[in-house]
Motif scaffolding. Structure first.
Motif, PDB file in Angstrom:
ATOM      1  N   ALA A   4      -5.541   8.725   1.867  1.00 22.99           N
ATOM      2  CA  ALA A   4      -6.945   8.448   0.907  1.00 22.99           C
ATOM      3  C   ALA A   4      -7.621  10.253   0.695  1.00 22.99           C
ATOM      4  O   ALA A   4      -8.633  10.201  -0.186  1.00 22.99           O
ATOM      5  CB  ALA A   4      -7.609   7.698   1.599  1.00 22.99           C
ATOM      6  N   LEU A   8      -0.357   4.657  -0.014  1.00 22.81           N
ATOM      7  CA  LEU A   8      -1.509   5.575   1.013  1.00 22.81           C
ATOM      8  C   LEU A   8      -1.306   4.667   1.933  1.00 22.81           C
ATOM      9  O   LEU A   8      -2.414   3.846   1.402  1.00 22.81           O
ATOM     10  CB  LEU A   8      -2.390   6.515  -0.339  1.00 22.81           C
ATOM     11  CG  LEU A   8      -1.885   6.974  -1.267  1.00 22.81           C
ATOM     12  CD1 LEU A   8      -3.055   7.824  -1.988  1.00 22.81           C
ATOM     13  CD2 LEU A   8      -0.711   8.025  -0.572  1.00 22.81           C
ATOM     14  N   GLU A   9      -0.566   4.538   3.419  1.00 26.88           N
ATOM     15  CA  GLU A   9      -1.085   4.336   4.199  1.00 26.88           C
ATOM     16  C   GLU A   9      -2.161   4.615   5.266  1.00 26.88           C
ATOM     17  O   GLU A   9      -2.735   3.974   5.648  1.00 26.88           O
ATOM     18  CB  GLU A   9       0.004   3.903   4.956  1.00 26.88           C
ATOM     19  CG  GLU A   9       0.825   3.200   4.154  1.00 26.88           C
ATOM     20  CD  GLU A   9       1.753   1.958   4.824  1.00 26.88           C
ATOM     21  OE1 GLU A   9       1.934   1.909   5.980  1.00 26.88           O
ATOM     22  OE2 GLU A   9       3.475   1.380   4.486  1.00 26.88           O
ATOM     23  N   MET A  51       0.652  -1.087  -0.467  1.00 27.46           N
ATOM     24  CA  MET A  51      -0.064  -0.131   0.137  1.00 27.46           C
ATOM     25  C   MET A  51       0.851   1.075  -0.350  1.00 27.46           C
ATOM     26  O   MET A  51       1.487   0.940   0.888  1.00 27.46           O
ATOM     27  CB  MET A  51      -1.020  -0.202   1.377  1.00 27.46           C
ATOM     28  CG  MET A  51      -1.980   1.418   1.776  1.00 27.46           C
ATOM     29  SD  MET A  51      -2.789   1.149   2.672  1.00 27.46           S
ATOM     30  CE  MET A  51      -4.023  -0.312   3.052  1.00 27.46           C
ATOM     31  N   LEU A  79      -3.444   3.467  -3.174  1.00 28.07           N
ATOM     32  CA  LEU A  79      -4.353   2.778  -1.994  1.00 28.07           C
ATOM     33  C   LEU A  79      -3.747   1.260  -1.605  1.00 28.07           C
ATOM     34  O   LEU A  79      -4.608   0.593  -0.179  1.00 28.07           O
ATOM     35  CB  LEU A  79      -5.668   3.151  -2.053  1.00 28.07           C
ATOM     36  CG  LEU A  79      -6.176   4.526  -2.006  1.00 28.07           C
ATOM     37  CD1 LEU A  79      -7.860   4.632  -1.880  1.00 28.07           C
ATOM     38  CD2 LEU A  79      -5.825   5.280  -1.138  1.00 28.07           C
ATOM     39  N   ARG A 122      -5.412  -0.995  -3.547  1.00 31.37           N
ATOM     40  CA  ARG A 122      -6.427  -2.185  -2.916  1.00 31.37           C
ATOM     41  C   ARG A 122      -6.901  -2.288  -4.689  1.00 31.37           C
ATOM     42  O   ARG A 122      -8.394  -2.367  -5.440  1.00 31.37           O
ATOM     43  CB  ARG A 122      -7.635  -1.079  -2.413  1.00 31.37           C
ATOM     44  CG  ARG A 122      -7.391  -0.643  -1.014  1.00 31.37           C
ATOM     45  CD  ARG A 122      -8.864  -0.310  -0.544  1.00 31.37           C
ATOM     46  NE  ARG A 122      -9.482  -1.408  -0.356  1.00 31.37           N
ATOM     47  CZ  ARG A 122     -10.442  -1.018  -0.293  1.00 31.37           C
ATOM     48  NH1 ARG A 122     -10.712   0.048   0.718  1.00 31.37           N
ATOM     49  NH2 ARG A 122     -11.710  -1.626   0.399  1.00 31.37           N
TER      50      ARG A 122
END
Length: 109
Positions: free
Chosen positions: A9, A3-4, A1, A69, A71
C-alpha cells in the motif's frame, strides 16, 4: 486483495505521488501554452480535454488503487479508518450523494 501488505500500500502511494508530480509539471507547461491561445473554441476544446484527462487519471487511478487493495467497496462507503472523523464531519458515512452530484456535473458540462 491483490496487494496484501502495508508495504504494498505504501508502494502504491509512492507511485501515485510520482504520477501526480509528473502530471503537475506537465500541467504547468500546458497551461503556459494555453495562456497564449486567443481563440475561444480552441481554449474550450483544450479545457474539455484537461477535464477528461484529470477525471481519467485521478478517478481511474483511485479506482485502480482501491481495486488493487481489495477495497473497491470503499467507493460508496466511508472507510473504517476514518470513522473517528465522522464525529467531526457529521453524517458522512455514505458518499453516494456526492458521487452522484459529481457524475451529474461531469455529464452536464
Amino acid at each position: 486483495m491483490i496487494l496484501e501488505t502495508a508495504t504494498a500500500a505504501q508502494l502504491l502511494l509512492a507511485v501515485t505521488l510520482v504520477v501526480l508530480a509528473v502530471f503537475t509539471i506537465f500541467d504547468a507547461r500546458s497551461y503556459a501554452r494555453f495562456k497564449t491561445i486567443d481563440d475561444t473554441r480552441e481554449r474550450k476544446r483544450i479545457f474539455g480535454r484537461w477535464v477528461v484527462q484529470a477525471m481519467l487519471l485521478f478517478g481511474g487511478g483511485a479506482l485502480l488503487g482501491l481495486a488493487l487493495l481489495g477495497r473497491l467497496g470503499e467507493i460508496v462507503a466511508f472507510p473504517v479508518e476514518f470513522l473517528p472523523a465522522t464525529a467531526l464531519l457529521g453524517e458522512l458515512d455514505d458518499v453516494r450523494g456526492l458521487i452522484t452530484g459529481m457524475l451529474f456535473g461531469l455529464v452536464g458540462r
